[in-house]
Write a protein that holds these residues in place. Structure first.
Motif, PDB file in Angstrom:
ATOM      1  N   ILE A 113      -3.998  21.638  13.527  1.00 52.10           N
ATOM      2  CA  ILE A 113      -3.324  20.792  12.533  1.00 52.10           C
ATOM      3  C   ILE A 113      -4.268  19.665  12.147  1.00 52.10           C
ATOM      4  O   ILE A 113      -4.836  18.989  13.012  1.00 52.10           O
ATOM      5  N   THR A 114      -4.434  19.443  10.851  1.00 52.56           N
ATOM      6  CA  THR A 114      -5.340  18.406  10.358  1.00 52.56           C
ATOM      7  C   THR A 114      -4.547  17.319   9.648  1.00 52.56           C
ATOM      8  O   THR A 114      -3.760  17.597   8.736  1.00 52.56           O
ATOM      9  N   PHE A 115      -4.759  16.075  10.072  1.00 57.00           N
ATOM     10  CA  PHE A 115      -4.134  14.914   9.445  1.00 57.00           C
ATOM     11  C   PHE A 115      -5.138  14.242   8.509  1.00 57.00           C
ATOM     12  O   PHE A 115      -6.303  14.656   8.419  1.00 57.00           O
ATOM     13  N   GLU A 116      -4.700  13.174   7.862  1.00 51.18           N
ATOM     14  CA  GLU A 116      -5.625  12.277   7.178  1.00 51.18           C
ATOM     15  C   GLU A 116      -6.192  11.317   8.223  1.00 51.18           C
ATOM     16  O   GLU A 116      -5.451  10.795   9.054  1.00 51.18           O
ATOM     17  N   GLY A 117      -7.500  11.106   8.193  1.00 52.83           N
ATOM     18  CA  GLY A 117      -8.129  10.277   9.214  1.00 52.83           C
ATOM     19  C   GLY A 117      -7.632   8.844   9.193  1.00 52.83           C
ATOM     20  O   GLY A 117      -7.526   8.236   8.128  1.00 52.83           O
ATOM     21  N   GLN A 118      -7.296   8.321  10.368  1.00 53.16           N
ATOM     22  CA  GLN A 118      -6.847   6.938  10.508  1.00 53.16           C
ATOM     23  C   GLN A 118      -7.361   6.369  11.822  1.00 53.16           C
ATOM     24  O   GLN A 118      -7.440   7.077  12.822  1.00 53.16           O
ATOM     25  N   ALA A 119      -7.715   5.088  11.794  1.00 54.70           N
ATOM     26  CA  ALA A 119      -8.092   4.404  13.030  1.00 54.70           C
ATOM     27  C   ALA A 119      -6.834   3.863  13.712  1.00 54.70           C
ATOM     28  O   ALA A 119      -5.761   3.823  13.113  1.00 54.70           O
ATOM     29  N   ASP A 120      -6.986   3.469  14.961  1.00 54.65           N
ATOM     30  CA  ASP A 120      -5.916   2.822  15.710  1.00 54.65           C
ATOM     31  C   ASP A 120      -4.672   3.707  15.863  1.00 54.65           C
ATOM     32  O   ASP A 120      -3.543   3.239  15.746  1.00 54.65           O
ATOM     33  N   ILE A 121      -4.849   4.993  16.131  1.00 54.47           N
ATOM     34  CA  ILE A 121      -3.723   5.857  16.459  1.00 54.47           C
ATOM     35  C   ILE A 121      -3.613   5.950  17.976  1.00 54.47           C
ATOM     36  O   ILE A 121      -4.550   6.353  18.651  1.00 54.47           O
ATOM     37  N   GLN A 122      -2.463   5.564  18.490  1.00 57.28           N
ATOM     38  CA  GLN A 122      -2.266   5.474  19.934  1.00 57.28           C
ATOM     39  C   GLN A 122      -1.390   6.588  20.506  1.00 57.28           C
ATOM     40  O   GLN A 122      -1.465   6.886  21.700  1.00 57.28           O
ATOM     41  N   ALA A 123      -0.550   7.161  19.664  1.00 55.65           N
ATOM     42  CA  ALA A 123       0.392   8.168  20.164  1.00 55.65           C
ATOM     43  C   ALA A 123       0.763   9.135  19.055  1.00 55.65           C
ATOM     44  O   ALA A 123       0.691   8.796  17.864  1.00 55.65           O
ATOM     45  N   ILE A 124       1.149  10.331  19.455  1.00 58.89           N
ATOM     46  CA  ILE A 124       1.653  11.336  18.517  1.00 58.89           C
ATOM     47  C   ILE A 124       3.059  11.729  18.947  1.00 58.89           C
ATOM     48  O   ILE A 124       3.278  12.137  20.098  1.00 58.89           O
ATOM     49  N   LEU A 125       3.988  11.579  18.033  1.00 59.51           N
ATOM     50  CA  LEU A 125       5.376  11.967  18.287  1.00 59.51           C
ATOM     51  C   LEU A 125       5.554  13.414  17.846  1.00 59.51           C
ATOM     52  O   LEU A 125       5.431  13.723  16.666  1.00 59.51           O
ATOM     53  N   VAL A 126       5.855  14.275  18.799  1.00 54.29           N
ATOM     54  CA  VAL A 126       6.023  15.704  18.529  1.00 54.29           C
ATOM     55  C   VAL A 126       7.504  15.987  18.256  1.00 54.29           C
ATOM     56  O   VAL A 126       8.379  15.462  18.922  1.00 54.29           O
ATOM     57  N   ASN A 127       7.738  16.830  17.261  1.00 55.23           N
ATOM     58  CA  ASN A 127       9.112  17.171  16.846  1.00 55.23           C
ATOM     59  C   ASN A 127       9.836  15.939  16.340  1.00 55.23           C
ATOM     60  O   ASN A 127      11.027  15.725  16.614  1.00 55.23           O
ATOM     61  N   TYR A 128       9.115  15.115  15.589  1.00 50.50           N
ATOM     62  CA  TYR A 128       9.697  13.927  14.973  1.00 50.50           C
ATOM     63  C   TYR A 128      10.903  14.338  14.125  1.00 50.50           C
ATOM     64  O   TYR A 128      10.864  15.306  13.383  1.00 50.50           O
ATOM     65  N   GLN A 129      11.998  13.617  14.262  1.00 51.23           N
ATOM     66  CA  GLN A 129      13.291  13.872  13.614  1.00 51.23           C
ATOM     67  C   GLN A 129      14.024  15.085  14.191  1.00 51.23           C
ATOM     68  O   GLN A 129      15.065  15.479  13.668  1.00 51.23           O
ATOM     69  N   ASP A 130      13.484  15.675  15.246  1.00 50.85           N
ATOM     70  CA  ASP A 130      14.239  16.630  16.060  1.00 50.85           C
ATOM     71  C   ASP A 130      14.706  17.868  15.294  1.00 50.85           C
ATOM     72  O   ASP A 130      15.854  18.294  15.421  1.00 50.85           O
TER      73      ASP A 130
END
Length: 541
Positions: free
Chosen positions: A196-213
């Motif tokens: 999976i490819t996102f748009e590059g961003q600095a200061d990412i600390q966490a990834i929420l998986v299954n956001y909005q359930d």
């Protein structure tokens, strides 16, 4: 009315929090060795009784939500309109429902290009195959700004059912201020790894998986996300995301991937700043199970964990939020539940008598008061006459059937050796006139945590009597006998051995008892693994 709804259901303003709580029932049941498919043949009534559980209800609802997410709300709504119109005042089958879905989808979806929308495959994977999948995100926060690529690693939870599935979900990125900065819709492929490819961003600390359930999947927090949320969980702005993170952390404890003592620390660091009442109730529930099932007694005594939790519940009750009645309802239960020391029991007795100045405006409810009385009966320092005085005071306030229930429970708690022999024969008496509910309260008192030594001789009798109880007594009564009287000592291997020996002797006709034994063995094996991790963590810290 509003207070009652909030007491029973939590924060009624957010139905998806309640849905997620209910969904947790499905996750737990689906990870048991007795997991089963949602759809399947039912050969006899015992089998029917044994499948009305978290899989049928909670997982069933979750798969429908996943189907809606897969095909889209508009198509799903169109298909449901066709379904309700076509089968109004008539019977319908699963295939009838899926046919309505196909009629809508086939006009606008090319399955060869979108294989995740093949409803025949979806039915087979989701409805006809037991168990579930788990997902772990592999990523590097240090290089994410220039290389914003993550790998979603999917594995089966149960090796007996190794199927991988398509999953429609959202992933969300969180920065150091706990802000959600990017959300991406993804299809997790029916294979081990999905890039999976996102748009590059600095200061990412966490990834929420299954956001909005949207998906039904067990989420394994990656090491970077886990490190961040240890101290910041209550600061994540979205309540549903916080609830899902707590569920993931709790699953780590159950799987012996996170120490029960670490969970206690995360809980202590975040519970006071949590604002949502539904989440507060859920995480206190987790902590109660964590304490009762996963923290060895010698570690509890060494670190005074129950007293710490009692003090924390009291502090939250005495806070400004403690003036809110629904908040009180949640915290009163746990204040009473963690009163394990004589000092804390004495405090409860004073509160019962309205002698605690700081709690003059916070009174225990009817159920709370009875639980306080039962707790007082556990005391080694309060005399029997004094205990009976508390019981009499409460019975004068409450003339309902609870008086009978708690009479049985309190008598069971304080029963001596001779009285315990009499009680055991009472539990086996097919002609006993009391209801299963009344006898169940007696069993709870008999097998109270304070009676482990007294009940030592009944451990063998429990295993010797189980088969005949399930053969001769109604199912509801037999299940109470199984759960309420199971040995509570910490020689876990001995308990597992006894269950396995009984299991090998049982005929297949004892399907309900076999199922309960398999599930109990799983619970005890989990407990054993978590104990090992807790003791190791305690030695190192």
């Amino acid at each position: 009315g509003d207070v009652y709804k909030r007491q029973v259901h939590g924060d009624v303003s957010n139905i998806w929090l309640l849905y997620n709580t209910r969904k947790g029932w499905g996750y737990t049941t689906d990870q048991l060795p007795t997991t089963h498919s949602i759809a399947g043949d039912v050969k006899h009534t015992d089998a029917a009784e044994n499948i009305f559980d978290g899989i049928t209800y909670a997982k069933g609802a979750a798969t429908l939500k996943q189907l809606l997410s897969l095909i889209g709300e508009e198509r799903f709504s169109q298909a449901m309109k066709i379904y309700f119109k076509r089968f109004a005042w008539d019977n319908a089958t699963l295939d009838d429902l899926l046919q309505c879905m196909r009629e809508v989808c086939e006009t606008s979806i090319d399955i060869s290009v979108n294989p995740h929308l093949d409803l025949s495959l979806w039915k087979q994977d989701w409805l006809c195959t037991p168990s579930l999948n788990q997902l772990l995100i592999d990523w590097n926060p240090q290089t994410f700004a220039v290389n914003p690529v993550v790998t979603a690693k999917q594995t089966p939870v149960n090796g007996k059912f190794p199927v991988l599935r398509y999953h429609k979900m959202k992933l969300a990125l969180v920065n150091s201020k706990c802000e959600i900065t990017q959300v991406k819709d993804v299809i997790i492929q029916k294979e081990q790894n999905t890039t999976i490819t996102f748009e590059g961003q600095a200061d990412i600390q966490a990834i929420l998986v299954n956001y909005q359930d949207e998906a039904y999947i067990k989420v394994l927090p990656d090491q970077h996300t886990l490190k961040f949320i240890r101290q910041n969980l209550s600061s994540i702005p979205d309540p549903l995301s916080r609830m899902m993170l707590w569920r993931s952390i709790w699953e780590m404890v159950r799987d012996a991937n996170l120490s029960s003592l670490e969970f206690f620390e995360i809980f202590r660091n975040n519970v006071e700043t949590e604002q949502n009442e539904t989440i507060i109730k859920d995480i206190w529930d987790y902590m109660q199970v964590n304490y009762a099932s996963y923290i060895p007694k010698e570690i509890d005594e060494k670190h005074k964990i129950s007293s710490s939790l009692f003090t924390l519940a009291l502090k939250m009750l005495q806070s400004e939020r403690g003036q809110d009645e629904s908040f009180q309802i949640i915290l009163r239960k746990f204040l009473i539940g963690f009163a394990r020391t004589e000092e804390n029991i004495a405090f409860l007795s004073q509160w019962f008598n309205n002698e605690v100045e700081d709690l003059q405006n916070i009174r225990p409810g009817i159920e709370d008061s009875w639980e306080i009385v039962a707790t007082i009966f556990r005391s080694q320092q309060i005399s029997r006459d004094q205990k009976e005085t508390f019981f009499r005071k409460q019975s004068e306030k409450d003339s309902s059937e609870k008086t009978t229930y708690y009479r049985k429970q309190c008598d069971g708690i304080v029963a001596n050796e001779t009285e315990r022999d009499t009680l055991w024969n009472y539990y086996l008496d097919k002609n006993a006139k009391d209801s299963a509910t009344v006898i169940g309260y007696s069993m709870r008192g008999f097998n109270d945590r304070t009676a482990i030594v007294l009940n030592k001789k009944f451990n063998l009798r429990y295993f010797n009597d189980l088969e005949s109880v399930f053969k001769d007594r109604p199912s509801d009564y037999a299940k109470k006998f199984f759960h309420y009287l199971v040995p509570q000592h910490d020689d876990l291997e001995d308990i597992i051995k006894s269950f396995r020996q009984l299991r090998t002797k049982l005929p297949e006709s004892q399907s309900t008892l076999i199922k309960l034994i398999d599930e109990q063995i799983d619970r005890i094996e989990r407990k054993s693994k978590v104990y090992v991790l807790a003791r190791e963590y305690d030695r190192q810290h």
